[in-house]
Write a protein that holds these residues in place. Structure first.
Motif, PDB file in Angstrom:
ATOM      1  N   ASP A  95      -4.358   2.417 -12.871  1.00 53.98           N
ATOM      2  CA  ASP A  95      -3.578   2.031 -14.052  1.00 53.98           C
ATOM      3  C   ASP A  95      -3.531   3.167 -15.072  1.00 53.98           C
ATOM      4  N   GLY A  96      -2.321   3.504 -15.502  1.00 57.49           N
ATOM      5  CA  GLY A  96      -2.148   4.513 -16.540  1.00 57.49           C
ATOM      6  C   GLY A  96      -2.373   5.933 -16.090  1.00 57.49           C
ATOM      7  N   LEU A  97      -2.591   6.147 -14.793  1.00 58.68           N
ATOM      8  CA  LEU A  97      -2.857   7.489 -14.280  1.00 58.68           C
ATOM      9  C   LEU A  97      -1.656   8.000 -13.497  1.00 58.68           C
ATOM     10  N   ASN A  98      -1.489   9.289 -13.532  1.00 54.79           N
ATOM     11  CA  ASN A  98      -0.396   9.922 -12.789  1.00 54.79           C
ATOM     12  C   ASN A  98      -0.861  10.214 -11.356  1.00 54.79           C
ATOM     13  N   ILE A  99      -1.330   9.142 -10.694  1.00 45.32           N
ATOM     14  CA  ILE A  99      -1.909   9.260  -9.354  1.00 45.32           C
ATOM     15  C   ILE A  99      -1.366   8.144  -8.472  1.00 45.32           C
ATOM     16  N   GLU A 100      -1.104   8.480  -7.211  1.00 41.81           N
ATOM     17  CA  GLU A 100      -0.718   7.504  -6.197  1.00 41.81           C
ATOM     18  C   GLU A 100      -1.709   7.564  -5.034  1.00 41.81           C
ATOM     19  N   LEU A 101      -1.862   6.433  -4.351  1.00 38.25           N
ATOM     20  CA  LEU A 101      -2.663   6.385  -3.128  1.00 38.25           C
ATOM     21  C   LEU A 101      -1.725   6.047  -1.975  1.00 38.25           C
ATOM     22  N   HIS A 102      -1.756   6.869  -0.929  1.00 36.63           N
ATOM     23  CA  HIS A 102      -0.919   6.658   0.252  1.00 36.63           C
ATOM     24  C   HIS A 102      -1.829   6.431   1.466  1.00 36.63           C
ATOM     25  N   ILE A 103      -1.471   5.444   2.279  1.00 37.08           N
ATOM     26  CA  ILE A 103      -2.305   5.066   3.418  1.00 37.08           C
ATOM     27  C   ILE A 103      -1.503   5.201   4.707  1.00 37.08           C
ATOM     28  N   PHE A 104      -2.106   5.889   5.675  1.00 37.99           N
ATOM     29  CA  PHE A 104      -1.522   6.065   6.997  1.00 37.99           C
ATOM     30  C   PHE A 104      -2.533   5.578   8.031  1.00 37.99           C
ATOM     31  N   GLY A 105      -2.077   4.776   8.992  1.00 39.99           N
ATOM     32  CA  GLY A 105      -2.995   4.369  10.044  1.00 39.99           C
ATOM     33  C   GLY A 105      -2.726   2.986  10.582  1.00 39.99           C
ATOM     34  N   ASP A 106      -3.658   2.528  11.416  1.00 38.04           N
ATOM     35  CA  ASP A 106      -3.557   1.222  12.049  1.00 38.04           C
ATOM     36  C   ASP A 106      -4.969   0.745  12.330  1.00 38.04           C
ATOM     37  N   GLY A 107      -5.107  -0.556  12.554  1.00 37.10           N
ATOM     38  CA  GLY A 107      -6.414  -1.108  12.866  1.00 37.10           C
ATOM     39  C   GLY A 107      -6.560  -2.538  12.388  1.00 37.10           C
ATOM     40  N   ALA A 108      -7.785  -3.037  12.419  1.00 35.08           N
ATOM     41  CA  ALA A 108      -8.058  -4.454  12.182  1.00 35.08           C
ATOM     42  C   ALA A 108      -7.627  -4.938  10.795  1.00 35.08           C
ATOM     43  N   GLU A 109      -7.666  -4.051   9.784  1.00 31.11           N
ATOM     44  CA  GLU A 109      -7.346  -4.466   8.417  1.00 31.11           C
ATOM     45  C   GLU A 109      -5.881  -4.248   8.041  1.00 31.11           C
ATOM     46  N   LYS A 110      -5.084  -3.775   8.979  1.00 32.26           N
ATOM     47  CA  LYS A 110      -3.697  -3.416   8.665  1.00 32.26           C
ATOM     48  C   LYS A 110      -2.924  -4.577   8.031  1.00 32.26           C
ATOM     49  N   ASN A 111      -2.945  -5.739   8.679  1.00 28.16           N
ATOM     50  CA  ASN A 111      -2.134  -6.864   8.182  1.00 28.16           C
ATOM     51  C   ASN A 111      -2.575  -7.311   6.798  1.00 28.16           C
ATOM     52  N   GLN A 112      -3.894  -7.331   6.560  1.00 32.91           N
ATOM     53  CA  GLN A 112      -4.403  -7.735   5.246  1.00 32.91           C
ATOM     54  C   GLN A 112      -3.994  -6.737   4.167  1.00 32.91           C
ATOM     55  N   ILE A 113      -3.994  -5.460   4.517  1.00 37.78           N
ATOM     56  CA  ILE A 113      -3.574  -4.429   3.568  1.00 37.78           C
ATOM     57  C   ILE A 113      -2.102  -4.603   3.225  1.00 37.78           C
ATOM     58  N   GLU A 114      -1.280  -4.861   4.233  1.00 39.30           N
ATOM     59  CA  GLU A 114       0.155  -5.047   3.997  1.00 39.30           C
ATOM     60  C   GLU A 114       0.413  -6.263   3.113  1.00 39.30           C
ATOM     61  N   VAL A 115      -0.321  -7.355   3.359  1.00 41.83           N
ATOM     62  CA  VAL A 115      -0.166  -8.563   2.540  1.00 41.83           C
ATOM     63  C   VAL A 115      -0.571  -8.281   1.096  1.00 41.83           C
ATOM     64  N   LEU A 116      -1.696  -7.598   0.907  1.00 38.58           N
ATOM     65  CA  LEU A 116      -2.173  -7.266  -0.437  1.00 38.58           C
ATOM     66  C   LEU A 116      -1.147  -6.428  -1.190  1.00 38.58           C
ATOM     67  N   LEU A 117      -0.627  -5.404  -0.552  1.00 41.89           N
ATOM     68  CA  LEU A 117       0.287  -4.489  -1.236  1.00 41.89           C
ATOM     69  C   LEU A 117       1.645  -5.124  -1.497  1.00 41.89           C
ATOM     70  N   SER A 118       2.058  -6.042  -0.636  1.00 40.87           N
ATOM     71  CA  SER A 118       3.332  -6.727  -0.886  1.00 40.87           C
ATOM     72  C   SER A 118       3.232  -7.706  -2.047  1.00 40.87           C
ATOM     73  N   SER A 119       2.021  -8.204  -2.311  1.00 43.05           N
ATOM     74  CA  SER A 119       1.824  -9.159  -3.409  1.00 43.05           C
ATOM     75  C   SER A 119       1.494  -8.473  -4.732  1.00 43.05           C
ATOM     76  N   GLU A 120       1.084  -7.182  -4.663  1.00 44.36           N
ATOM     77  CA  GLU A 120       0.730  -6.435  -5.874  1.00 44.36           C
ATOM     78  C   GLU A 120       1.454  -5.091  -5.864  1.00 44.36           C
ATOM     79  N   LYS A 121       2.742  -5.128  -6.106  1.00 43.08           N
ATOM     80  CA  LYS A 121       3.580  -3.935  -5.964  1.00 43.08           C
ATOM     81  C   LYS A 121       3.357  -2.903  -7.068  1.00 43.08           C
ATOM     82  N   ASP A 122       2.610  -3.280  -8.116  1.00 41.73           N
ATOM     83  CA  ASP A 122       2.384  -2.353  -9.226  1.00 41.73           C
ATOM     84  C   ASP A 122       1.101  -1.533  -9.061  1.00 41.73           C
ATOM     85  N   LYS A 123       0.471  -1.599  -7.899  1.00 42.39           N
ATOM     86  CA  LYS A 123      -0.812  -0.921  -7.715  1.00 42.39           C
ATOM     87  C   LYS A 123      -0.678   0.583  -7.446  1.00 42.39           C
ATOM     88  N   LYS A 124       0.547   1.047  -7.225  1.00 44.86           N
ATOM     89  CA  LYS A 124       0.805   2.461  -6.905  1.00 44.86           C
ATOM     90  C   LYS A 124       0.089   2.881  -5.618  1.00 44.86           C
TER      91      LYS A 124
END
Length: 394
Positions: free
Chosen positions: A243-272
């Motif tokens: 929040d308030g930082l000029n920083i982004e986090l980008h994630i590349f990959g696959d595995g057991a947590e993939k679907n949960q990560i996608e659900v989280l990010l689709s529900s919180e689009k302001d997380k950068k």
């Protein structure tokens, strides 16, 4: 040309650090005048499904970059059902047992551990055939399983795993380990065992620094790799504060947590935070040229584990934000590769990110150039391989 066999649970075209690490070992041995062959399962990782080219086949022999690869039958699965997972492990274990028992194998064999059951079967049969067994330990099991709470200490599974571990250490002719902690652990059980450090250095074949500079863009931190329980990327996405930082986090990959990560990010689009899925290695490296910092997390401190991403991305020139504890911390700090936050301490991690946000793009670019130059010397796979060959390890 001397022959050598590598036994591994992973090999390209499968993705991930384990497959890349074994391929790198095979290619370097070939470049040093060994005739290299690999025995592994039919390609299925990380999704637990046979790749289209292997479906309906019991075994496949192929040549990949002058390495002969024998792929054996497996019932693949990444199911959370314990019985299904056991069946999957046993399927390849049986294929491997009969292959090693009845097929002619070279005098020298490198056995990858873990998985413990596969390395046990390999070491058991190869010791009967009086082969030189070079045990390549990348993680300490069952110790890591206890730390990850995948095994209960004192349980039957734990005791059985301890038996397998001690057997393979005892029967191996010599041991190569990816960390000093692994070697210390083996020596605590078998003080006379010959052990050698073998870091998971990459071989990118990049002679000139080629990362790019983008002044007016956010600082781009990236994670690229397995999205499994041990890495804790889902929790990272939940607790990182941009929040308030000029920083982004980008994630590349696959595995057991993939679907949960996608659900989280689709529900919180302001997380950068941006999820890109799995990419081919060369395509990924091309994409990352304009990025700034590699984050290397572990969910818990795992004794003996040194994430290969430290070397993988350091050798490309990326500063490292390390969040995993253990020997990896020392490597990042001693080589002045970036920032370290105590494992599981998200307050400290977010403080480090605040500090990073105050770093200019020009400063980061200077860090990249220095890290690239120093990594060519400090993380040199060719020098490491030649040293081990001179010591008659292989």
């Amino acid at each position: 040309m001397e022959e050598i066999l590598i036994i591994s649970n992973y090999y390209p075209p499968e993705k991930g650090a384990a497959a890349n690490r074994i391929e790198q070992l095979a290619l370097k041995l070939y470049q040093n005048n060994y005739k290299v062959s690999v025995v592994c399962p039919l390609g299925n990782y990380p999704k637990g499904e046979l790749f289209p080219e292997y479906k309906g086949k019991f075994s496949v022999t192929e040549n990949r970059d002058n390495i002969t690869i024998k792929r054996l039958w497996i019932y693949p699965s990444v199911s959370k059902n314990l019985v299904v997972r056991i069946i999957s492990v046993l399927s390849f274990s049986l294929s491997l047992f009969f292959y090693l028992l009845f097929k002619k194998t070279p005098k020298k064999v490198i056995v990858q551990s873990p998985p413990l059951l596969l390395s046990f079967i390999s070491v058991f049969v190869l010791s009967l055939k009086n082969k030189k067994i070079i045990l390549n330990i990348s993680d300490l099991w069952p110790l890591a399983a206890i730390e990850l709470k995948a095994l209960k200490e004192g349980s039957f599974s734990h005791k059985f795993s301890l038996f397998l571990e001690r057997y393979i250490y005892k029967k191996a002719t010599l041991i190569i380990g990816q960390s000093n902690e692994i070697i210390t652990h083996v020596k605590s059980l078998f003080p006379e065992k010959n052990c050698y450090l073998y870091r998971n250095f990459p071989d990118h074949k990049i002679e000139n620094f080629d990362l790019t500079f983008e002044e007016n863009q956010p600082i781009k931190i990236f994670y690229a790799g397995l999205l499994g329980i041990a890495q804790g990327v889902l929790e990272l996405c939940e607790k990182i504060n941009l929040d308030g930082l000029n920083i982004e986090l980008h994630i590349f990959g696959d595995g057991a947590e993939k679907n949960q990560i996608e659900v989280l990010l689709s529900s919180e689009k302001d997380k950068k935070i941006f999820f890109h899925g799995m990419m081919e290695r060369n395509e990924l490296h091309e994409k990352l040229k304009s990025f700034d910092i590699a984050i290397v997390p572990l969910k818990v401190r795992i004794y003996g584990s040194v994430p290969s991403k430290i070397f993988e991305y350091g050798a490309l020139g990326f500063p490292i934000l390390y969040f995993g504890g253990g020997e990896g911390e020392s490597i990042v700090e001693e080589n002045k590769m970036g920032w370290v936050a105590s494992v599981e301490d998200y307050t400290e991690l977010n403080n480090k990110i605040q500090l990073i946000s105050k770093t200019s793009k020009l400063e980061l670019f200077g860090m990249k150039e220095r890290i690239f130059r120093e990594s060519q010397i400090n993380f040199n796979l060719d020098l490491q391989m030649k040293s081990l060959i001179n010591e008659d390890v292989f």
